[in-house]
Design a protein around this motif. Structure first.
Motif, PDB file in Angstrom:
ATOM      1  N   PRO A  41       0.798  -1.228   0.000  1.00 39.11           N
ATOM      2  CA  PRO A  41       0.000   0.000   0.000  1.00 39.11           C
ATOM      3  C   PRO A  41       0.834   1.282   0.000  1.00 39.11           C
ATOM      4  O   PRO A  41       0.485   2.254  -0.653  1.00 39.11           O
ATOM      5  CB  PRO A  41      -0.834  -0.116   1.270  1.00 39.11           C
ATOM      6  CG  PRO A  41      -0.939  -1.580   1.507  1.00 39.11           C
ATOM      7  CD  PRO A  41       0.374  -2.157   1.030  1.00 39.11           C
ATOM      8  N   ASN A  83      -6.417   0.577  -6.314  1.00 38.50           N
ATOM      9  CA  ASN A  83      -6.746   0.736  -4.898  1.00 38.50           C
ATOM     10  C   ASN A  83      -8.252   0.676  -4.655  1.00 38.50           C
ATOM     11  O   ASN A  83      -8.792   1.402  -3.833  1.00 38.50           O
ATOM     12  CB  ASN A  83      -6.184   2.058  -4.361  1.00 38.50           C
ATOM     13  CG  ASN A  83      -6.839   3.259  -5.012  1.00 38.50           C
ATOM     14  OD1 ASN A  83      -7.474   3.155  -6.058  1.00 38.50           O
ATOM     15  ND2 ASN A  83      -6.688   4.406  -4.391  1.00 38.50           N
ATOM     16  N   ASP A 143     -10.307  -5.065   0.368  1.00 35.17           N
ATOM     17  CA  ASP A 143      -9.186  -4.973   1.311  1.00 35.17           C
ATOM     18  C   ASP A 143      -8.686  -3.537   1.442  1.00 35.17           C
ATOM     19  O   ASP A 143      -8.354  -3.080   2.534  1.00 35.17           O
ATOM     20  CB  ASP A 143      -8.031  -5.871   0.886  1.00 35.17           C
ATOM     21  CG  ASP A 143      -8.323  -7.347   1.098  1.00 35.17           C
ATOM     22  OD1 ASP A 143      -9.234  -7.670   1.889  1.00 35.17           O
ATOM     23  OD2 ASP A 143      -7.634  -8.171   0.465  1.00 35.17           O
ATOM     24  N   ASP A 144      -8.633  -2.814   0.310  1.00 35.70           N
ATOM     25  CA  ASP A 144      -8.211  -1.404   0.349  1.00 35.70           C
ATOM     26  C   ASP A 144      -9.190  -0.583   1.178  1.00 35.70           C
ATOM     27  O   ASP A 144      -8.783   0.277   1.968  1.00 35.70           O
ATOM     28  CB  ASP A 144      -8.117  -0.823  -1.063  1.00 35.70           C
ATOM     29  CG  ASP A 144      -6.998  -1.437  -1.881  1.00 35.70           C
ATOM     30  OD1 ASP A 144      -5.923  -1.703  -1.303  1.00 35.70           O
ATOM     31  OD2 ASP A 144      -7.204  -1.647  -3.090  1.00 35.70           O
ATOM     32  N   ALA A 200     -11.190  -1.655   3.599  1.00 37.21           N
ATOM     33  CA  ALA A 200     -11.044  -2.035   5.010  1.00 37.21           C
ATOM     34  C   ALA A 200      -9.798  -1.401   5.619  1.00 37.21           C
ATOM     35  O   ALA A 200      -9.822  -0.937   6.765  1.00 37.21           O
ATOM     36  CB  ALA A 200     -10.972  -3.555   5.135  1.00 37.21           C
ATOM     37  N   ARG A 201      -8.722  -1.361   4.861  1.00 40.37           N
ATOM     38  CA  ARG A 201      -7.474  -0.747   5.335  1.00 40.37           C
ATOM     39  C   ARG A 201      -7.698   0.750   5.590  1.00 40.37           C
ATOM     40  O   ARG A 201      -7.254   1.302   6.596  1.00 40.37           O
ATOM     41  CB  ARG A 201      -6.372  -0.968   4.303  1.00 40.37           C
ATOM     42  CG  ARG A 201      -5.000  -0.866   4.829  1.00 40.37           C
ATOM     43  CD  ARG A 201      -3.895  -1.306   3.886  1.00 40.37           C
ATOM     44  NE  ARG A 201      -4.224  -1.471   2.487  1.00 40.37           N
ATOM     45  CZ  ARG A 201      -4.411  -2.653   1.882  1.00 40.37           C
ATOM     46  NH1 ARG A 201      -4.313  -3.770   2.559  1.00 40.37           N
ATOM     47  NH2 ARG A 201      -4.687  -2.715   0.593  1.00 40.37           N
ATOM     48  N   LEU A 202      -8.416   1.428   4.694  1.00 42.37           N
ATOM     49  CA  LEU A 202      -8.710   2.848   4.854  1.00 42.37           C
ATOM     50  C   LEU A 202      -9.574   3.090   6.088  1.00 42.37           C
ATOM     51  O   LEU A 202      -9.302   3.995   6.875  1.00 42.37           O
ATOM     52  CB  LEU A 202      -9.406   3.390   3.605  1.00 42.37           C
ATOM     53  CG  LEU A 202      -9.827   4.847   3.641  1.00 42.37           C
ATOM     54  CD1 LEU A 202      -8.606   5.756   3.725  1.00 42.37           C
ATOM     55  CD2 LEU A 202     -10.663   5.194   2.419  1.00 42.37           C
ATOM     56  N   GLY A 208      -9.829   1.242   8.755  1.00 40.50           N
ATOM     57  CA  GLY A 208      -9.017   1.005   9.943  1.00 40.50           C
ATOM     58  C   GLY A 208      -8.041   2.131  10.210  1.00 40.50           C
ATOM     59  O   GLY A 208      -7.833   2.535  11.353  1.00 40.50           O
ATOM     60  N   LEU A 209      -7.477   2.663   9.143  1.00 34.88           N
ATOM     61  CA  LEU A 209      -6.506   3.744   9.258  1.00 34.88           C
ATOM     62  C   LEU A 209      -7.128   4.989   9.874  1.00 34.88           C
ATOM     63  O   LEU A 209      -6.515   5.684  10.675  1.00 34.88           O
ATOM     64  CB  LEU A 209      -5.952   4.074   7.871  1.00 34.88           C
ATOM     65  CG  LEU A 209      -4.841   5.088   7.767  1.00 34.88           C
ATOM     66  CD1 LEU A 209      -3.569   4.546   8.404  1.00 34.88           C
ATOM     67  CD2 LEU A 209      -4.590   5.434   6.316  1.00 34.88           C
TER      68      LEU A 209
END
Length: 82
Positions: free
Chosen positions: A7, A58, A62-63, A65-67, A69-70
């Motif tokens: 990422p 992106n 998964d992208d 979910a990562r955003l 969480g971030l």
């Protein structure tokens, strides 16, 4: 293919200024100035985050979910602009 890169590498490609101001530092500052907890919130202040989706780069689940969480500790508007 960009999808196979980390990422951070993808972000460096999309947003070259990321090399100078890494996302981790930006998020840390956002958490400090716009915390989610009402105990530390500064009135009605919040930040608006815009995320550019690039097909095949992106835009995966998964992208997303990562955003999420971030930014989970940042007080922002509950909307996504696509």
């Amino acid at each position: 293919m960009l999808r196979r890169r980390l990422p951070v590498q993808v972000r460096d490609w999309i947003v070259p200024v990321n090399r100078r101001y890494p996302l981790a530092e930006l998020v840390s500052l956002l958490e400090e100035y716009y915390p989610m907890t009402t105990q530390h919130a500064r009135g009605d202040r919040f930040v608006v985050i815009e995320y550019v989706l690039l097909r095949g780069v992106n835009d995966s689940v998964d992208d997303a979910a990562r955003l999420a969480g971030l930014l989970s500790n940042v007080r922002g508007l509950g909307l996504v602009r696509v």
